[in-house]
Design a protein around this motif. Sequence first.
Motif, PDB file in Angstrom:
ATOM      1  N   PRO A 106      -9.768  15.169  23.457  1.00 22.76           N
ATOM      2  CA  PRO A 106      -9.665  15.515  24.893  1.00 22.76           C
ATOM      3  C   PRO A 106      -8.328  15.066  25.483  1.00 22.76           C
ATOM      4  N   THR A 107      -7.896  15.812  26.490  1.00 22.09           N
ATOM      5  CA  THR A 107      -6.697  15.398  27.224  1.00 22.09           C
ATOM      6  C   THR A 107      -7.072  14.271  28.182  1.00 22.09           C
ATOM      7  N   ASP A 108      -8.287  14.378  28.678  1.00 22.62           N
ATOM      8  CA  ASP A 108      -8.774  13.373  29.624  1.00 22.62           C
ATOM      9  C   ASP A 108     -10.303  13.345  29.546  1.00 22.62           C
ATOM     10  N   ASP A 121     -25.257   9.957  22.639  1.00 25.35           N
ATOM     11  CA  ASP A 121     -26.131   8.766  22.723  1.00 25.35           C
ATOM     12  C   ASP A 121     -25.318   7.531  23.122  1.00 25.35           C
ATOM     13  N   GLY A 122     -24.417   7.729  24.040  1.00 27.16           N
ATOM     14  CA  GLY A 122     -23.617   6.620  24.564  1.00 27.16           C
ATOM     15  C   GLY A 122     -22.393   6.288  23.734  1.00 27.16           C
ATOM     16  N   ILE A 123     -22.241   6.959  22.576  1.00 29.03           N
ATOM     17  CA  ILE A 123     -21.079   6.678  21.704  1.00 29.03           C
ATOM     18  C   ILE A 123     -19.920   7.598  22.099  1.00 29.03           C
ATOM     19  N   ASN A 124     -18.801   6.982  22.385  1.00 27.67           N
ATOM     20  CA  ASN A 124     -17.612   7.769  22.726  1.00 27.67           C
ATOM     21  C   ASN A 124     -17.084   8.457  21.466  1.00 27.67           C
ATOM     22  N   VAL A 125     -17.053   9.775  21.495  1.00 23.61           N
ATOM     23  CA  VAL A 125     -16.660  10.541  20.293  1.00 23.61           C
ATOM     24  C   VAL A 125     -15.240  10.209  19.861  1.00 23.61           C
ATOM     25  N   GLU A 126     -14.359  10.061  20.817  1.00 25.35           N
ATOM     26  CA  GLU A 126     -12.952   9.808  20.491  1.00 25.35           C
ATOM     27  C   GLU A 126     -12.791   8.428  19.837  1.00 25.35           C
ATOM     28  N   ALA A 127     -13.570   7.452  20.325  1.00 28.23           N
ATOM     29  CA  ALA A 127     -13.438   6.085  19.811  1.00 28.23           C
ATOM     30  C   ALA A 127     -14.154   5.909  18.471  1.00 28.23           C
ATOM     31  N   ASP A 128     -15.295   6.559  18.345  1.00 29.01           N
ATOM     32  CA  ASP A 128     -16.085   6.392  17.111  1.00 29.01           C
ATOM     33  C   ASP A 128     -16.611   7.749  16.655  1.00 29.01           C
ATOM     34  N   PRO A 129     -15.705   8.583  16.148  1.00 30.27           N
ATOM     35  CA  PRO A 129     -16.127   9.942  15.778  1.00 30.27           C
ATOM     36  C   PRO A 129     -17.214   9.970  14.707  1.00 30.27           C
ATOM     37  N   LEU A 130     -17.123   9.072  13.759  1.00 30.25           N
ATOM     38  CA  LEU A 130     -18.133   9.079  12.688  1.00 30.25           C
ATOM     39  C   LEU A 130     -19.496   8.672  13.218  1.00 30.25           C
ATOM     40  N   MET A 146     -28.873  12.016  23.555  1.00 32.29           N
ATOM     41  CA  MET A 146     -28.367  12.493  24.840  1.00 32.29           C
ATOM     42  C   MET A 146     -26.863  12.798  24.729  1.00 32.29           C
ATOM     43  N   LEU A 147     -26.502  13.938  25.286  1.00 33.64           N
ATOM     44  CA  LEU A 147     -25.088  14.336  25.264  1.00 33.64           C
ATOM     45  C   LEU A 147     -24.526  14.220  26.678  1.00 33.64           C
ATOM     46  N   GLU A 148     -23.361  13.629  26.774  1.00 32.02           N
ATOM     47  CA  GLU A 148     -22.742  13.476  28.097  1.00 32.02           C
ATOM     48  C   GLU A 148     -21.265  13.861  28.039  1.00 32.02           C
ATOM     49  N   ALA A 149     -20.869  14.603  29.047  1.00 31.77           N
ATOM     50  CA  ALA A 149     -19.434  14.887  29.213  1.00 31.77           C
ATOM     51  C   ALA A 149     -19.022  14.279  30.545  1.00 31.77           C
ATOM     52  N   ARG A 150     -18.045  13.411  30.497  1.00 34.59           N
ATOM     53  CA  ARG A 150     -17.580  12.768  31.731  1.00 34.59           C
ATOM     54  C   ARG A 150     -16.121  13.148  31.990  1.00 34.59           C
ATOM     55  N   LYS A 165     -16.643  27.247  26.433  1.00 38.25           N
ATOM     56  CA  LYS A 165     -17.893  26.827  25.782  1.00 38.25           C
ATOM     57  C   LYS A 165     -17.616  26.200  24.400  1.00 38.25           C
ATOM     58  N   THR A 166     -16.868  26.921  23.587  1.00 36.61           N
ATOM     59  CA  THR A 166     -16.596  26.416  22.233  1.00 36.61           C
ATOM     60  C   THR A 166     -15.697  25.181  22.278  1.00 36.61           C
ATOM     61  N   THR A 167     -14.798  25.151  23.253  1.00 34.80           N
ATOM     62  CA  THR A 167     -13.946  23.960  23.407  1.00 34.80           C
ATOM     63  C   THR A 167     -14.813  22.730  23.659  1.00 34.80           C
ATOM     64  N   THR A 168     -15.848  22.896  24.489  1.00 29.53           N
ATOM     65  CA  THR A 168     -16.763  21.779  24.776  1.00 29.53           C
ATOM     66  C   THR A 168     -17.409  21.287  23.476  1.00 29.53           C
ATOM     67  N   ILE A 169     -17.899  22.231  22.693  1.00 32.82           N
ATOM     68  CA  ILE A 169     -18.555  21.863  21.425  1.00 32.82           C
ATOM     69  C   ILE A 169     -17.549  21.199  20.484  1.00 32.82           C
ATOM     70  N   ASN A 170     -16.341  21.764  20.397  1.00 33.28           N
ATOM     71  CA  ASN A 170     -15.301  21.185  19.531  1.00 33.28           C
ATOM     72  C   ASN A 170     -14.969  19.756  19.942  1.00 33.28           C
ATOM     73  N   LEU A 171     -15.018  19.481  21.234  1.00 29.18           N
ATOM     74  CA  LEU A 171     -14.723  18.117  21.702  1.00 29.18           C
ATOM     75  C   LEU A 171     -15.841  17.154  21.306  1.00 29.18           C
ATOM     76  N   PHE A 172     -17.084  17.624  21.381  1.00 25.87           N
ATOM     77  CA  PHE A 172     -18.201  16.755  20.967  1.00 25.87           C
ATOM     78  C   PHE A 172     -18.164  16.486  19.459  1.00 25.87           C
ATOM     79  N   LEU A 173     -17.607  17.441  18.711  1.00 26.94           N
ATOM     80  CA  LEU A 173     -17.562  17.288  17.248  1.00 26.94           C
ATOM     81  C   LEU A 173     -16.265  16.627  16.771  1.00 26.94           C
ATOM     82  N   ASP A 174     -15.401  16.273  17.713  1.00 29.03           N
ATOM     83  CA  ASP A 174     -14.121  15.638  17.376  1.00 29.03           C
ATOM     84  C   ASP A 174     -13.211  16.571  16.572  1.00 29.03           C
ATOM     85  N   PHE A 175     -13.452  17.879  16.700  1.00 28.12           N
ATOM     86  CA  PHE A 175     -12.544  18.826  16.054  1.00 28.12           C
ATOM     87  C   PHE A 175     -11.206  18.828  16.796  1.00 28.12           C
ATOM     88  N   ILE A 176     -11.282  18.569  18.101  1.00 32.91           N
ATOM     89  CA  ILE A 176     -10.069  18.441  18.923  1.00 32.91           C
ATOM     90  C   ILE A 176     -10.242  17.203  19.793  1.00 32.91           C
TER      91      ILE A 176
END
Lengths: 240, 425
Positions: free
Chosen positions: A54-56, A62-71, A1-5, A41-52
């Motif tokens: 988030p400002t906020d 699957d419940g894993i925060n990309v910024e905290a645990d990118p791997l 599951m993918l979530e953007a908050r 659109k691509t910015t959203t994908i880049n954020l999920f992939l930790d390429f960039i």
Amino acid sequence: MLEARDLTKRYEDGLLALDHLNLTVDDGELFCLLGANGAGKTTTINLFLDFIRPTDGKALVDGINVEADPLGAKGRLAYVSENVMLYGSFTARQNLEFFARLAGQAGRSRADYHMILRRVGLPEKAFEQQVKRFSKGMRQKVGIAIAIVKGAPNVLLDEPTSGLDPKSAAELMALLRELRDEGRAIFMSTHDIFRAKEHADRVGIMMEGRLVMVRTRAELEEEDLERLYLEYMEVEALAL
Amino acid sequence: MIWTIAKREIAEAMVTGRVPLLFVLVVIVLGTGMLVMRNDYQARLDAYALVRPDGTEPVVAVPPSPLSVFARELDDAMGRRFQISAVGIQVGETQTSANPLFGAFPTPDWLFLFRVVLGLLAFLAGYDLICREKAQGTLKLLLAGGASRGQIAAGKLLGGWLALLVPVALAALLWLVLAGPLLSLYFRPGDGPAIATFLGLGAVYLTVCFSIAAALSALFHDQTTALVSAVLAWAVLVFVVPGSGALLARQLVPVRPAAVVESENKQAFGRHMVGVFDEIRSAGSIPGHVEMEIFHAGWDRIHAEQDRIGEQAAAEAARLTRVAETMGRLSPAGAFQNAAARVTGTSIHDELALRRRLVEHKNSMLPAAFAHATASGGSFGEFLPPARSLGGVMADRRADLAALALAAALSLLAFFTAVRGYDVR
């Protein structure tokens, strides 16, 4: 599951590329995101992939925060870009094997890789050919094969049908439906309104970094997606 | 994970022909260098055979070192014929190879080839390590693949490094094995550790060059910009910094030219001889043995002053060398040159040590030399070159080793930092 908050991205030059995006793509769902170039659109994908970063807000896989645990997050994600680029001097099977090993999926046989390449519809004779002369459609298929071999429960696709001939695009969408039916959450950015309407479980429209509309497949049976999209684009043009 | 990425990097370098091409290139470069330097060594060896002391004359001549194939440096100057006589040490002709090209071009010893040619190849091997992935569009797929940026950086660095070092090592080993049977170049029994250390230093130096280029590859997104930057960095580190160091050192440290030192020696000789004659004249009619005593005392004063002048000149040269080396080691090429030349025993430090040893030798055999000058015959002790151990040399060169290690650490840090912050969009 993918979530953007409340996922937000403002670049260093001040451009607000994504403005408090709230979105969930459930397991077994194919979500298509429409929007003009530069809509986010691509910015959203880049954020999920930790390429960039988030400002906020948060991007969760699957419940894993990309910024905290990118791997940890990337381990549960597969990615297919608009123009899948592979290692040209390697064969399709060697590319697949490398990315499988990178994803921790070592130990497969050559026959296993051939089976996956067969599944995505790559011609048999191309399995052991260097990919540098592959057409875009063939490279996209290898890209999907990489997503499959990784076994990730979530798939991100950035305009994957762009530039594909109708047959290749149809084959790609059929593959995505298969992956969805296997229970994967699929997030796809696209300009292809007709395929979005035909295949997506839900469709969203993004404008200037904001998700301005989301419709389910059932709702779209009552509405004309193309008309809706153009209306939003006109609103955007007037705002500009 | 790191090894998976490294293996792919190596495989790509093999498939695209980079590794085989590099191997062939290095074989040609090192082989040519070894052939030219072997001929140079052989010519000096032949010249040495002509001037080799036979014990009947107070002459010192040091045979050329086969290690000059690796770093010729001052081996030529150290191999001169030193005539010891009552008037001091006269420096004779060099065991020159009579190769006029050495005056016009850099000596193609392995030190030069490693420092300049292989250094450039190391820069070229690393300049596009990261930006190539971006240019060919595989970087996003790689980063999305499940490995961290640190792992990707480490894997690519390891793979690229092995794809560079293994062909170079194989080519070098090939020539070391072929040197005897193919070129009739034979090393002395104790040369093995020095050769191994030289090659080890070369490997560290190439690693630094490769790491700097890799850091540049992660600083730029465009391959052309990265290439231009890498070539520029190579030119600055290999030529500009060490060259400027030597130039600045000459401005900062006053050193008397050799002609001035020679003139001071002659003046000392003349002054003391005049003193001796004045003393004899003022003494009036004196017995022959008293006159000889006055002469001997005069010779002692001459040698004492000439030795002092020599020590001063050597101290100036040592100061100049220290300053030039300190400035030169701001560049890894300078640090490598300082250390490698010392390992092969052909550096200016070795030449200064030889000079000091010559003075000691001269003073120990002075009575015999004096007797020879007065045609009374004499026996001349064997000249023992300064003793040196590889451990002592490495300890002496710790500043250069530290500079190389620091350069490697900084370039690796720059590389990993740049990869962490690399904008993949």
